[in-house]
Design a protein around this motif. Structure first.
Motif, mmCIF file in Angstrom:
data_model
loop_
_atom_site.group_PDB
_atom_site.id
_atom_site.type_symbol
_atom_site.label_atom_id
_atom_site.label_comp_id
_atom_site.label_asym_id
_atom_site.label_seq_id
_atom_site.Cartn_x
_atom_site.Cartn_y
_atom_site.Cartn_z
ATOM 1 N N ILE A 128 41.932 71.129 36.084
ATOM 2 C CA ILE A 128 42.010 71.618 37.458
ATOM 3 C C ILE A 128 43.189 70.905 38.090
ATOM 4 C CG2 ILE A 128 40.816 71.904 39.660
ATOM 5 C CD1 ILE A 128 38.185 71.528 38.024
ATOM 6 N N LEU A 129 44.153 71.692 38.534
ATOM 7 C CA LEU A 129 45.397 71.125 39.027
ATOM 8 C C LEU A 129 46.066 72.062 40.009
ATOM 9 C CD1 LEU A 129 48.095 71.531 36.251
ATOM 10 C CD2 LEU A 129 45.850 72.521 36.073
ATOM 11 N N ARG A 130 47.119 71.575 40.641
ATOM 12 C CA ARG A 130 47.871 72.397 41.589
ATOM 13 C C ARG A 130 48.590 73.519 40.845
ATOM 14 N NH1 ARG A 130 48.369 70.755 46.663
ATOM 15 N NH2 ARG A 130 47.667 68.669 47.193
ATOM 16 N N LYS A 131 48.650 74.656 41.493
ATOM 17 C CA LYS A 131 49.270 75.834 40.890
ATOM 18 C C LYS A 131 50.711 75.549 40.479
ATOM 19 C CE LYS A 131 50.828 80.490 41.931
ATOM 20 N NZ LYS A 131 51.047 81.464 43.019
ATOM 21 N N GLU A 132 51.476 74.881 41.344
ATOM 22 C CA GLU A 132 52.892 74.654 41.029
ATOM 23 C C GLU A 132 53.063 73.777 39.793
ATOM 24 O OE1 GLU A 132 52.011 71.767 44.533
ATOM 25 O OE2 GLU A 132 51.568 73.866 44.107
ATOM 26 N N THR A 133 52.138 72.879 39.545
ATOM 27 C CA THR A 133 52.200 72.049 38.343
ATOM 28 C C THR A 133 51.913 72.891 37.105
ATOM 29 O OG1 THR A 133 51.485 70.126 39.616
ATOM 30 C CG2 THR A 133 51.293 69.971 37.232
ATOM 31 N N ALA A 134 50.928 73.772 37.208
ATOM 32 C CA ALA A 134 50.610 74.664 36.089
ATOM 33 C C ALA A 134 51.796 75.562 35.760
ATOM 34 C CB ALA A 134 49.376 75.505 36.420
ATOM 35 N N VAL A 135 52.405 76.136 36.782
ATOM 36 C CA VAL A 135 53.556 77.024 36.568
ATOM 37 C C VAL A 135 54.706 76.252 35.927
ATOM 38 C CG1 VAL A 135 55.322 78.408 37.751
ATOM 39 C CG2 VAL A 135 52.910 78.640 38.393
ATOM 40 N N ALA A 136 54.990 75.060 36.443
ATOM 41 C CA ALA A 136 56.098 74.245 35.925
ATOM 42 C C ALA A 136 55.885 73.843 34.466
ATOM 43 C CB ALA A 136 56.272 72.998 36.787
ATOM 44 N N ASN A 137 54.619 73.805 34.033
ATOM 45 C CA ASN A 137 54.305 73.413 32.663
ATOM 46 C C ASN A 137 53.880 74.583 31.788
ATOM 47 O OD1 ASN A 137 54.339 70.259 32.344
ATOM 48 N ND2 ASN A 137 53.653 70.719 34.424
#
Length: 97
Positions: free
Chosen positions: A36-45
């Motif tokens: 569970i994490l911030r959307k922008e972190t998921a997108v960046a990874n």
């Protein structure tokens, strides 16, 4: 909790260094590891996710043994057609809507 949050799944033992992701929470399930994490972190990874959620933190300090608090909140949200993904932590309950 401000911002957008997502739930992602990765294979346990994958090459992804999850310690670098500023995770809000993890849950190790039989099938996969849930992040569970911030959307922008998921997108960046390049992590895939299905839905985007806002986070609500219940600011009352409730015992992990209290009965009915999350049910009452989830029922109220459900009556308005809002899904509720609840995580109970030590000090507070967190709801992703």
């Amino acid at each position: 909790m401000s911002g957008d949050y997502v739930f992602c799944c990765v294979q346990s033992g994958s090459n992804l260094d999850v310690s670098s992701l500023s995770l809000l929470a993890t849950f190790n399930e039989v099938e996969r590891l849930t992040l569970i994490l911030r959307k922008e972190t998921a997108v960046a990874n390049n992590l895939t996710f299905e839905s985007v959620f806002k986070g609500i933190t219940l600011t009352v300090h409730s015992s992990l043994d209290v009965v009915g608090l999350t049910a009452a909140v989830a029922s109220k949200l459900a009556s308005k057609g809002i899904s509720a993904n609840v995580i109970a932590a030590y000090y507070h309950d967190h709801i992703f809507v």
